[in-house]
Write a protein that holds these residues in place. Structure first.
Motif, PDB file in Angstrom:
ATOM      1  N   ASN A  33     -17.273 -23.260 -19.411  1.00 11.84           N
ATOM      2  CA  ASN A  33     -16.746 -23.577 -18.087  1.00 11.84           C
ATOM      3  C   ASN A  33     -17.663 -23.144 -16.955  1.00 11.84           C
ATOM      4  O   ASN A  33     -17.375 -23.408 -15.794  1.00 11.84           O
ATOM      5  CB  ASN A  33     -15.360 -22.939 -17.896  1.00 11.84           C
ATOM      6  N   LEU A  34     -18.798 -22.487 -17.266  1.00 13.05           N
ATOM      7  CA  LEU A  34     -19.699 -21.952 -16.250  1.00 13.05           C
ATOM      8  C   LEU A  34     -20.802 -22.980 -15.968  1.00 13.05           C
ATOM      9  O   LEU A  34     -21.648 -23.247 -16.820  1.00 13.05           O
ATOM     10  CB  LEU A  34     -20.308 -20.637 -16.729  1.00 13.05           C
ATOM     11  N   HIS A  35     -20.778 -23.545 -14.783  1.00  4.54           N
ATOM     12  CA  HIS A  35     -21.693 -24.634 -14.441  1.00  4.54           C
ATOM     13  C   HIS A  35     -23.082 -24.075 -14.116  1.00  4.54           C
ATOM     14  O   HIS A  35     -23.224 -23.187 -13.286  1.00  4.54           O
ATOM     15  CB  HIS A  35     -21.142 -25.412 -13.244  1.00  4.54           C
ATOM     16  N   ASN A  48     -31.351 -20.673  -9.666  1.00  2.00           N
ATOM     17  CA  ASN A  48     -30.588 -21.461  -8.701  1.00  2.00           C
ATOM     18  C   ASN A  48     -31.369 -22.713  -8.285  1.00  2.00           C
ATOM     19  O   ASN A  48     -32.444 -22.611  -7.684  1.00  2.00           O
ATOM     20  CB  ASN A  48     -30.292 -20.608  -7.470  1.00  2.00           C
ATOM     21  N   PRO A  49     -30.847 -23.905  -8.563  1.00  2.86           N
ATOM     22  CA  PRO A  49     -31.559 -25.132  -8.175  1.00  2.86           C
ATOM     23  C   PRO A  49     -31.736 -25.294  -6.673  1.00  2.86           C
ATOM     24  O   PRO A  49     -32.580 -26.075  -6.235  1.00  2.86           O
ATOM     25  CB  PRO A  49     -30.660 -26.248  -8.738  1.00  2.86           C
ATOM     26  N   ASN A  50     -30.951 -24.560  -5.892  1.00  7.36           N
ATOM     27  CA  ASN A  50     -31.089 -24.698  -4.440  1.00  7.36           C
ATOM     28  C   ASN A  50     -32.389 -24.103  -3.935  1.00  7.36           C
ATOM     29  O   ASN A  50     -32.786 -24.352  -2.793  1.00  7.36           O
ATOM     30  CB  ASN A  50     -29.899 -24.081  -3.708  1.00  7.36           C
ATOM     31  N   LEU A  51     -33.091 -23.344  -4.767  1.00  8.78           N
ATOM     32  CA  LEU A  51     -34.429 -22.900  -4.406  1.00  8.78           C
ATOM     33  C   LEU A  51     -35.348 -24.108  -4.227  1.00  8.78           C
ATOM     34  O   LEU A  51     -36.329 -24.050  -3.484  1.00  8.78           O
ATOM     35  CB  LEU A  51     -34.986 -21.963  -5.489  1.00  8.78           C
ATOM     36  N   GLY A  74     -22.594 -28.473  -4.616  1.00  8.97           N
ATOM     37  CA  GLY A  74     -22.113 -27.179  -5.100  1.00  8.97           C
ATOM     38  C   GLY A  74     -22.153 -27.053  -6.596  1.00  8.97           C
ATOM     39  O   GLY A  74     -22.689 -27.904  -7.311  1.00  8.97           O
ATOM     40  N   GLY A  75     -21.591 -25.954  -7.052  1.00  6.75           N
ATOM     41  CA  GLY A  75     -21.373 -25.806  -8.474  1.00  6.75           C
ATOM     42  C   GLY A  75     -22.198 -24.781  -9.197  1.00  6.75           C
ATOM     43  O   GLY A  75     -21.880 -24.445 -10.342  1.00  6.75           O
ATOM     44  N   TYR A  76     -23.263 -24.224  -8.595  1.00  8.53           N
ATOM     45  CA  TYR A  76     -24.106 -23.312  -9.366  1.00  8.53           C
ATOM     46  C   TYR A  76     -23.339 -22.046  -9.732  1.00  8.53           C
ATOM     47  O   TYR A  76     -22.822 -21.344  -8.875  1.00  8.53           O
ATOM     48  CB  TYR A  76     -25.367 -22.954  -8.581  1.00  8.53           C
TER      49      TYR A  76
END
Length: 232
Positions: free
Chosen positions: A95-97, A221-224, A72-74
């Motif tokens: 604070n924004l990951h 988004n790294p989840n791509l 998580g975290g994006y």
């Protein structure tokens, strides 16, 4: 070619092209999402300056979800960076990951999802920083972009050279233990950048809330790439 407006689309179109980034199945039932926002009351009560205590809290979060890997975290608004002065600035704290974190065992192998060239690397050894960091350059559809791997082991940097080529799916590093990984519970910080903006061996992994619109474009988004169903 300016890739800031279309990198997300390119990554989406090439979803079939990526090798796994970790020697772990991120789509298994042993994976869960973890919350590092201020809404996580038990974490609020943890002494985050004590990495042992922080690690124990992460393990407890995983245990409660009957999981061994957390993701998580994006673009998550996190309070945990208050543990380090590295993220405090006079006007507004960061604070924004900007990446995805995968919390799992130190020593886990890390691979490049595509053919790659080493752009840069260094040990960002401030308390709470990335620790050993590797940045790779890739190209898809004629567009260059970059991936960042933070909190690696120090040995991952041994023998590394700028310009070194890695084939898709080749091992590039291992997840590092604390304290050498920047003093964090073991995890991979994985981030995608459209450009390096002149930076070397480092790129912000945390931004301010007011910069969210900018970073949504600059850091897709790294989840791509990871394609973890738990983050869909």
């Amino acid at each position: 070619m300016d890739n800031t407006n279309n990198l997300s689309e390119i990554l989406s179109r090439n979803s079939h092209a990526f090798a796994p980034v970790l020697d772990a199945d991120l789509n298994s039932d042993a994976v869960c999402t973890l919350d590092f926002t201020s809404g996580n009351a038990p974490l609020q009560e943890t002494d985050l300056l004590d990495t042992n205590a922080f690690n124990t809290a992460v393990q407890q979060m995983l245990h409660e979800k009957q999981a061994s890997i957390g993701v998580g975290g994006y673009l998550e608004d996190r309070f945990i960076y208050r543990r380090s002065s590295h993220f405090d600035v006079a006007a507004e704290s960061r604070n924004l990951h900007l990446g995805v974190d995968v919390w799992l065992d130190a020593g886990t192998a890390v691979f490049t999802p595509l053919d790659a060239t080493v752009h840069s690397f260094q040990d960002n050894n401030n308390f709470g920083d990335y620790g050993p960091t590797i940045i790779l350059e890739h190209e898809l559809e004629g567009v260059k972009f970059y991936t960042l791997y933070g909190h690696m082991s120090r040995t991952s940097l041994d023998g590394l050279e700028v310009g070194r080529r890695f084939a898709k799916g080749e091992k590039i590093a291992e997840v590092g233990p604390y304290p050498e990984n920047g003093n964090w519970p073991p995890h991979l910080h994985f981030q995608v950048m459209c450009s390096m903006e002149g930076k070397y061996g480092d790129y912000p992994g945390v931004g301010t809330t007011t910069e969210k619109a900018k970073y949504e474009v600059q850091c897709p988004n790294p989840n791509l790439i990871l394609q973890c169903r738990h983050l869909a």
